[in-house]
Design a protein around this motif. Structure first.
Motif, short mmCIF file in Angstrom:
data_model
loop_
_atom_site.label_atom_id
_atom_site.label_comp_id
_atom_site.label_asym_id
_atom_site.label_seq_id
_atom_site.Cartn_x
_atom_site.Cartn_y
_atom_site.Cartn_z
N UNK A 71 0.83 -1.20 0.00
CA UNK A 71 0.00 0.00 0.00
C UNK A 71 0.87 1.25 0.00
N UNK A 72 1.89 1.25 0.89
CA UNK A 72 2.74 2.43 1.01
C UNK A 72 3.49 2.70 -0.28
N UNK A 73 3.91 1.63 -0.96
CA UNK A 73 4.67 1.80 -2.21
C UNK A 73 3.77 2.22 -3.37
N UNK A 74 2.54 1.71 -3.38
CA UNK A 74 1.67 1.97 -4.52
C UNK A 74 0.95 3.30 -4.43
N UNK A 75 0.81 3.82 -3.22
CA UNK A 75 0.12 5.09 -3.09
C UNK A 75 1.11 6.23 -3.24
N UNK A 76 0.71 7.32 -3.87
CA UNK A 76 1.62 8.45 -4.03
C UNK A 76 2.10 8.95 -2.67
N UNK A 77 3.35 9.39 -2.62
CA UNK A 77 3.94 9.90 -1.38
C UNK A 77 3.51 11.35 -1.19
N UNK A 78 2.70 11.56 -0.17
CA UNK A 78 2.21 12.92 0.08
C UNK A 78 2.71 13.45 1.42
N UNK A 79 3.73 12.79 1.95
CA UNK A 79 4.17 13.21 3.28
C UNK A 79 5.14 14.37 3.23
N UNK A 80 5.78 14.59 2.09
CA UNK A 80 6.75 15.66 2.00
C UNK A 80 6.43 16.54 0.81
N UNK A 81 7.00 17.73 0.82
CA UNK A 81 6.83 18.62 -0.32
C UNK A 81 5.46 19.26 -0.32
N UNK A 82 5.15 19.93 -1.38
CA UNK A 82 3.88 20.61 -1.53
C UNK A 82 2.88 19.59 -2.06
N UNK A 83 2.16 18.94 -1.18
CA UNK A 83 1.31 17.84 -1.59
C UNK A 83 0.14 18.30 -2.44
N UNK A 84 -0.29 19.56 -2.29
CA UNK A 84 -1.43 20.02 -3.07
C UNK A 84 -1.04 20.46 -4.46
N UNK A 85 0.23 20.84 -4.67
CA UNK A 85 0.62 21.44 -5.94
C UNK A 85 0.39 20.52 -7.11
N UNK A 86 0.68 19.21 -6.92
CA UNK A 86 0.58 18.26 -8.03
C UNK A 86 -0.71 17.46 -7.99
N UNK A 87 -1.59 17.75 -7.07
CA UNK A 87 -2.82 16.99 -6.92
C UNK A 87 -3.88 17.54 -7.87
N UNK A 88 -4.23 16.73 -8.88
CA UNK A 88 -5.13 17.23 -9.92
C UNK A 88 -6.55 17.40 -9.42
N UNK A 89 -6.87 16.87 -8.24
CA UNK A 89 -8.23 17.02 -7.74
C UNK A 89 -8.47 18.40 -7.13
N UNK A 90 -7.39 19.09 -6.72
CA UNK A 90 -7.56 20.42 -6.12
C UNK A 90 -8.23 21.33 -7.14
N UNK A 91 -9.34 21.94 -6.75
CA UNK A 91 -10.09 22.82 -7.63
C UNK A 91 -11.20 22.13 -8.40
N UNK A 92 -11.21 20.79 -8.42
CA UNK A 92 -12.28 20.07 -9.12
C UNK A 92 -13.59 20.16 -8.35
N UNK A 93 -14.68 19.87 -9.05
CA UNK A 93 -16.00 19.86 -8.43
C UNK A 93 -16.56 18.44 -8.41
N UNK A 94 -17.13 18.10 -7.29
CA UNK A 94 -17.87 16.85 -7.13
C UNK A 94 -19.28 17.26 -6.71
#
Length: 828
Positions: A71-94
């Protein structure tokens, strides 16, 4: 020689085994040796039971750690860096909810902070969206179940659902109240025992409210029991693996567990009851009270919550809540009943039906003899749990294998990792499995096989071939050539070989798998996988492919494998289309589409295969507009799921561009071919054979559009690429000349048109069977070029023969190929 152990001796073994389990692990074997010092046979049997139980626990926990590592290897690493910058869901609408930031992620889902963005009112909440990449259909069912569970609950200690829906790819999401809470074990650090006990009682109240609605949580740990900072009250979170209990208070065996907090029912792989939730809440209580005063009543309540040693377990979370408040108020607690009745109370409270009766009435009726019989039955259950180690191990293996299988890029959510990143992480996890699971080569071989499939999905054919060969060889050593697992692995290896440079070797491998398949007596899922791989290996051999897909469809229906039914149905439709059986093909493809939509929803990328084959069928039936719609839908599904740069989009875009070129929508076709050329050049190189084929099709579309200068360039590059990659006489070498002849005729450059058409005709006459439409189009263009030069007598046999053959063709031929020839024949 081992002697037979009689019933009374088994009772001794059972009693000793039960007592040993209550001791610290380091003291267990020593106590057994002392207890049975004069009875070596009973000592050996008791130690064997204990060793099996301990080995099962160790293996279960090890597989759990392996699962967590994957699980840890397959999931993107969001523990360091700017985790929101590369997250394509930020700004999307559901729905009306706009994503603001990412809060966190778990094995099954990701959580975001959202705000209402439709202007009706202001509200912040938490969005939880399913990660469809890892656990597939089972996890989707779990997530959707969580939505239903939360919608049915109404208690201040339970999270409240606000909204829900699904993405275009079928990934479900839900919006719930946003809780800014602290894990209860953290909150209680330094808190007075009475305050901590009241909070735990609130947690038990919330749990009782869920149990009253026949809902079992199944994953209670400190992170899921939080204290809201503003109010100091409890919230019970994350019903991700919740179950609905039957009227007897029994659910199913756990589909997924957190190994560190697994209840006895979860570890044994047996149907769960509310006892599992009470046990897990007891673990939290044990942790919170560990640093406090070692008060006997506290220890008794913990033991009763855990049902450990000789303690009964609470029959309900309400009983636990009552005892916790009694503890806090210094009142007597249920966990310390009269010692003379302790054993009977334990038996009764472990029996969920008996617990509904009045305790005094039950004791008056059953007596001590019946109590002892039930006690013996409980010991039998514990012994069976130890003997069931193999089953628990299989469940752990299945969890790990499922992660690799669901890492197939086809299962990824639209915002999940792209195939290249998935491969890197999968390869790393596989290497870890090779090193640490060497004692289970069959599991490792299966993991290698699914990693090979992931490489194939991502178009890494050499990597997929190497892994598939490795998997097949490992299974052969482990299980022999007559196992269905080996036949499946061998068939997949052969299929991959046929796609690469070793097509002849691939055909030999496929035939060997076909031969071995005939010796499998009992068809299973491995046989089904083998049939599908073998069917795809015979692309173009339509009759043999039809037979194999038919067998696969029958077996898939017998096994209830919906995804295989969709794949076999699409394959059957494709082979029937190739055989010209268009009505039968339409039935198969319509059924496959309906099945896929019912299983996955209308926006899932798995539908792309079916829509693509429906497009091919529509093209062959002379329905170009319908073909365009189907191919466009296949392309849209693929782009929506994987993004515009995904390599599998190439075939869908090529099909769409070709369909557009066969109508009067030439401008759109040229635009699509240009996009396709850019994708192909980036993927395979600007001088690759794949790029040459796109250039040929682009040039043909540009000729139709009257873009002769651009077409001249495209056809010239295609000619050079084909010459570099293909031998003389290959039919593809003819098509730039054939298309150029059409352009020269349109430019009234008839002598050059004749030379190009003659060259194409000389290749196609040898390469294709007599009467092939491409050969007749070339023949016709020779005649038209001769007419343009004022040589009608020489033109007549070319034009008339081609016109008759094209008109009589049983395969649909586009009017733009037939009409010029027919008009030329009529003009002679």
């Amino acid at each position: 020689m081992t002697q037979e152990v009689n019933l009374s001796e088994w009772t001794k073994v059972d009693s000793a085994f039960d007592f040993a389990l209550s001791l610290p692990e380091g003291d267990q074997t020593g106590w057994i040796d002392r207890h049975f010092a004069g009875e070596p046979e009973l000592r050996m049997r008791t130690r064997l039971l204990l060793e099996r139980a301990m080995a099962a626990d160790r293996l279960f926990e090890d597989l759990g750690r392996r699962r967590d590592t994957v699980f840890a290897n397959l999931l993107p690493d969001t523990r360091t860096g700017d985790k929101d910058a590369a997250d394509v869901r930020i700004g999307r609408h559901y729905g009306p909810w706009k994503v603001i930031r990412r809060i966190g992620a778990g094995g099954l889902a990701e959580v975001y902070e959202v705000e209402r963005d439709d202007g009706r009112y202001d509200q912040k909440a938490a969005l939880k969206i399913m990660r469809a990449s890892l656990l597939g259909a089972d996890a989707l069912d779990l997530f959707k179940r969580e939505r239903r569970v939360l919608a049915s609950l109404d208690h201040p200690g339970l999270i409240r659902i606000i909204d829900g829906g699904e993405t275009a790819t079928g990934a479900p999401w839900l919006v719930m109240e946003h809780v800014d809470g602290v894990p209860i074990n953290v909150w209680c650090e330094g808190l007075a025992n009475s305050a901590s006990l009241e909070l735990m009682a609130q947690a038990a109240d919330a749990l009782q409210a869920a149990h009253a609605r026949l809902i079992l949580h199944g994953d209670i740990k400190p992170d899921h029991v939080v204290v809201v900072a503003e109010s100091g009250s409890i919230k019970l979170l994350d019903f991700g693996i919740a179950q609905l209990l039957d009227d007897n208070g029994t659910g199913a065996a756990a589909l997924a567990v957190t190994p560190a907090i697994a209840s006895p029912e979860q570890r044994a792989g047996i149907p769960m009851t509310t006892a599992s939730d009470i046990y897990q809440l007891g673990l939290i209580l044990q942790q919170i009270l560990a640093s406090g005063t070692a008060e006997p009543r506290h220890a008794a309540v913990v033991r009763m919550a855990l049902g450990s040693g000789t303690s009964a377990q609470y029959a309900s979370a309400a009983e636990l809540a009552a005892d916790l408040r009694n503890l806090a108020a210094e009142r007597p607690v249920m966990a310390l009943p009269d010692s003379r009745m302790e054993s009977a109370v334990r038996v009764i409270r472990n029996n969920r039906m008996a617990a509904t009766l009045a305790l005094t009435a039950v004791l008056g009726l059953i007596g001590w003899g019946v109590s002892a019989s039930i006690y013996a039955g409980e010991i039998e259950r514990q012994r069976n749990a130890a003997v069931a180690a193999t089953d628990r191990a299989e469940r752990g293996r299945a969890m790990l294998l499922n992660l690799f299988r669901r890492a197939d890029p086809l299962e990824l959510d639209a915002a999940g990792p792209q195939p290249a990143g998935t491969l890197k992480m999968l390869d790393s996890a596989l290497e870890d499995a090779r090193l640490n699971l060497s004692q289970d080569p069959e599991l490792v071989a299966d993991l290698i096989g699914w990693t090979a499939r992931a490489h194939h999905r991502a178009d890494d054919l050499p990597g997929a071939q190497a892994l598939a060969a490795d998997s097949a060889a490992m299974i052969l050593r482990r299980s022999g050539s007559q196992s269905s697992n080996y036949v499946s692995a061998l068939a997949f290896q052969g299929y991959l070989q046929t796609l690469g440079d070793d097509a002849a070797g691939g055909r030999n491998t496929v035939e060997r798998a076909m031969s071995l398949l005939g010796g499998i007596a009992v068809p299973d899922r491995h046989v089904l996988d083998a049939l599908l791989a073998l069917a795809w290996s015979h692309e173009g051999d339509w009759e043999r492919q039809r037979v194999l897909f038919t067998r696969a469809m029958v077996l898939a229906q017998q096994l209830g494998q919906i995804s295989a039914q969709v794949e076999a149905g699409a394959g059957l439709g494709r082979s029937l289309t190739g055989l010209g059986e268009h009505d039968a093909a339409q039935i198969q493809l319509d059924q496959a589409l309906a099945l896929a939509m019912a299983k996955y929803g209308s926006g899932h990328p798995r539908l792309a295969l079916v829509f693509s084959d429906l497009g091919r069928l529509a093209k062959d039936r002379g329905q170009p507009e319908l073909a365009i719609r189907h191919h466009r839908k296949a392309l849209e599904l693929s782009i929506e799921a994987f993004g515009p740069g995904y390599s599998r989009n190439i075939s869908h875009r090529n099909n769409l561009a070709t369909a557009l070129a066969e109508t009067d929508r030439i401008g759109e076709a040229v635009a699509q071919f240009r996009l396709l050329l850019g994708q192909t050049s980036e993927k395979s190189g600007p001088n690759s054979l794949e790029a040459g084929e796109v250039l040929q099709n682009l040039g043909a579309a540009q000729v139709q559009a009257g873009q002769f200068a651009a077409a001249e360039s495209a056809l010239g590059r295609a000619d050079a690429i084909f010459a570099a990659h293909l031998p003389d006489g290959h039919p593809r070498r003819a098509f730039p000349s054939l298309t150029r002849a059409e352009m020269r005729i349109a430019q009234s450059r008839f002598a050059e048109a004749q030379a190009d058409a003659v060259r194409a005709l000389s290749i196609l006459t040898v390469a294709f069977p007599q009467g092939h439409f491409a050969t007749e189009v070339a023949r016709c263009r020779v005649g038209i070029a001769l007419i343009g030069q004022g040589r009608p007598a020489l033109a007549r046999p070319f034009v008339q023969t081609a016109s008759r053959t094209l008109a009589a063709s049983t395969t649909p031929v586009l009017p733009r190929y037939i009409e010029p020839c027919r008009r030329a024949a009529l003009g002679l």
